[in-house]
Design an enzyme around this catalytic site. Structure first.
Site, short mmCIF file in Angstrom:
data_model
loop_
_atom_site.label_atom_id
_atom_site.label_comp_id
_atom_site.label_asym_id
_atom_site.label_seq_id
_atom_site.Cartn_x
_atom_site.Cartn_y
_atom_site.Cartn_z
N ASP A 19 0.82 -1.22 0.00
CA ASP A 19 0.00 0.00 0.00
C ASP A 19 0.86 1.27 0.00
OD1 ASP A 19 -2.06 -1.88 0.38
OD2 ASP A 19 -2.06 -1.58 2.54
N GLU A 34 -11.42 -1.24 -3.62
CA GLU A 34 -10.78 -0.52 -2.53
C GLU A 34 -9.69 0.39 -3.05
OE1 GLU A 34 -9.64 -3.71 0.01
OE2 GLU A 34 -7.88 -4.26 -1.17
N ASN A 67 -16.55 0.97 4.84
CA ASN A 67 -15.41 0.58 5.66
C ASN A 67 -14.38 1.71 5.63
OD1 ASN A 67 -13.67 -0.92 7.24
ND2 ASN A 67 -13.02 -2.29 5.60
N ASP A 76 -8.17 2.98 3.80
CA ASP A 76 -7.62 3.41 2.50
C ASP A 76 -7.94 4.87 2.18
OD1 ASP A 76 -6.91 0.78 2.44
OD2 ASP A 76 -8.11 0.23 0.70
N SER A 128 -13.42 0.28 1.27
CA SER A 128 -13.04 -1.07 0.92
C SER A 128 -14.24 -1.99 1.13
CB SER A 128 -11.87 -1.54 1.79
OG SER A 128 -11.57 -2.89 1.57
N PHE A 129 -14.50 -2.87 0.13
CA PHE A 129 -15.60 -3.83 0.24
C PHE A 129 -16.92 -3.10 0.60
CE2 PHE A 129 -12.06 -6.60 0.14
CZ PHE A 129 -12.52 -7.85 -0.21
N TRP A 130 -17.78 -3.71 1.38
CA TRP A 130 -19.08 -3.18 1.76
C TRP A 130 -19.75 -2.52 0.55
CZ3 TRP A 130 -15.81 -4.90 5.24
CH2 TRP A 130 -16.34 -5.51 6.38
N HIS A 176 -3.30 -1.08 -5.18
CA HIS A 176 -3.19 -0.02 -4.17
C HIS A 176 -2.18 1.03 -4.63
CE1 HIS A 176 -4.55 0.97 0.00
NE2 HIS A 176 -3.76 1.97 -0.33
N GLY A 197 -11.38 -8.32 7.60
CA GLY A 197 -12.74 -8.81 7.54
C GLY A 197 -13.76 -8.02 8.34
#
Length: 366
Positions: A46, A228, A167, A170, A187-189, A302, A128
């Site tokens: 990252d 993300e 989330n 990042d 990120s995700f969600w 990233h 997670g």
């Protein structure tokens, strides 16, 4: 698919996906960058890049083996040879430990010079979970040898909980053309979000306001469609949103790749070269894994960008080195803006002259 000069990087191999992939653009094959950069380039995850004086700095996730502290740093005089520096902070601040008790590290830093002081946004989370937070630390300089060096904790910026639909990891800061300050994250969600910031504090102007959605990927049957690591660049009358799709953090089995879309409004919608919306999993692919016959650097993603003194944009990202047991490794290229306005990532040749030898800092990290 667009044609391009032989100096451009070859197109990477397409990995299978359960959802529709973004359109192919001018795509970098990360194997072509195997010789540049060098030095202390692994492990690096990252990364984000900025320049102060005659030194380039990279900040990255986590902890470096054999070194105390969090957020490892690298420095280089020329973008080619990198040296590990001290970690930025000794440990998580007390507020972060209370906000995210399972957190052990800081992830995904973002660095900018704002109003004469460096701002480093960072993530605190655990795998997670969206019980996450973004914090802020500031310093007058990036040079540990300077008497003005020292990071001051500015506390919580944005937090997400199990009840949130996003989330808070990042982060990426940008100032728009009207002087408004923004933080993208996610990120995700439900994907990537945008928060408007107070320029003085670097924190949201209205903590209760709903964030603006700028990218999401509709989930296929049987699992999520990860998105993300947002990073926004202002160039050529457009804002360019760079993001990572699919899975990081699985070593050589990582399926990460990098996409880009553009918008005339910083709040979007961000569209790929074919008109596909990043709110629907679209965009144009910018970085892909090595060609199958090479298969060295996997999961490039990233990405973080920097505009140098001469106006050149450089891009850093990590990829997993199959020749080194999948260790996350710093990669670096130059962004070339084509006649059609779209970006291509070009390798830094071994005989490249030292970039941007003029004096005077821009203070830009995007």
């Amino acid at each position: 698919m667009m044609t391009r000069p032989a100096s451009m990087l070859a197109i990477g191999g397409l990995l299978a996906s359960a959802i529709a992939l973004p359109a192919w653009g001018q795509v970098a094959d990360v194997a072509a960058m195997a010789d540049v950069p060098g030095g202390d380039i692994a492990p690096v995850h990252d990364p984000v890049i900025i320049r102060e004086g005659d030194t380039y700095y990279v900040f990255a996730t986590g902890r470096r083996r054999g070194q105390d502290g969090i957020i490892p740093t690298l420095t280089s005089p020329d973008l080619r040879t990198w040296t590990a520096g001290p970690s930025m902070l000794a440990d998580l601040p007390a507020w972060a430990k209370a906000a995210v008790p399972l957190a052990r590290d800081m992830w995904a830093p973002d660095i900018s010079l704002v109003n004469g002081r460096y701002r480093l946004y960072y993530s605190v989370s655990s795998f997670g979970s969206n019980r996450s937070a973004i914090g802020l630390a500031t310093s007058a300089t990036l040079d540990p040898a300077s008497p003005d060096y020292g990071w001051r904790d500015e506390g919580l910026v944005v937090q997400s909980t199990a009840e949130s639909d996003f989330n808070a990891i990042d982060p990426n800061f940008i100032e728009d053309r009207d002087g408004n300050h923004w933080l993208s994250l996610g990120s995700f969600w439900t994907g990537l979000k945008l928060f408007r910031l107070d320029p003085a504090s670097g924190k949201p102007t209205d903590p209760a306001a709903a964030p603006i959605a700028i990218a999401r990927r509709p989930a296929p049957a049987g699992g999520p469609a990860p998105v993300e690591a947002p990073f926004i660049i202002d160039h050529g009358g457009y804002y360019w949103l760079i993001a990572s799709y699919d899975y990081c953090c699985k070593g050589v089995n990582s399926t990460y790749y990098t996409v880009v879309g553009r918008s005339q409004d910083i709040a979007g919608p961000y569209l790929g070269q074919d008109g596909s919306s990043m709110l629907e999993g679209g965009g144009t692919i910018l970085l892909r894994a090595d060609l199958p016959e090479r298969e060295r650097f996997r999961g490039p993603g990233h990405a973080g960008a920097m505009q140098d003194r001469d106006g050149t944009h450089y891009l850093v990202w990590h990829a997993y080195d199959k020749q080194q047991n999948g260790i996350p490794t710093l990669r670096l290229g130059r962004i070339s803006w084509g006649q059609d306005g779209w970006p291509t990532v070009i390798q830094l040749d071994a005989d490249m002259t030292t970039p941007a030898d003029s004096r005077g800092d821009t203070g830009e990290s995007e």
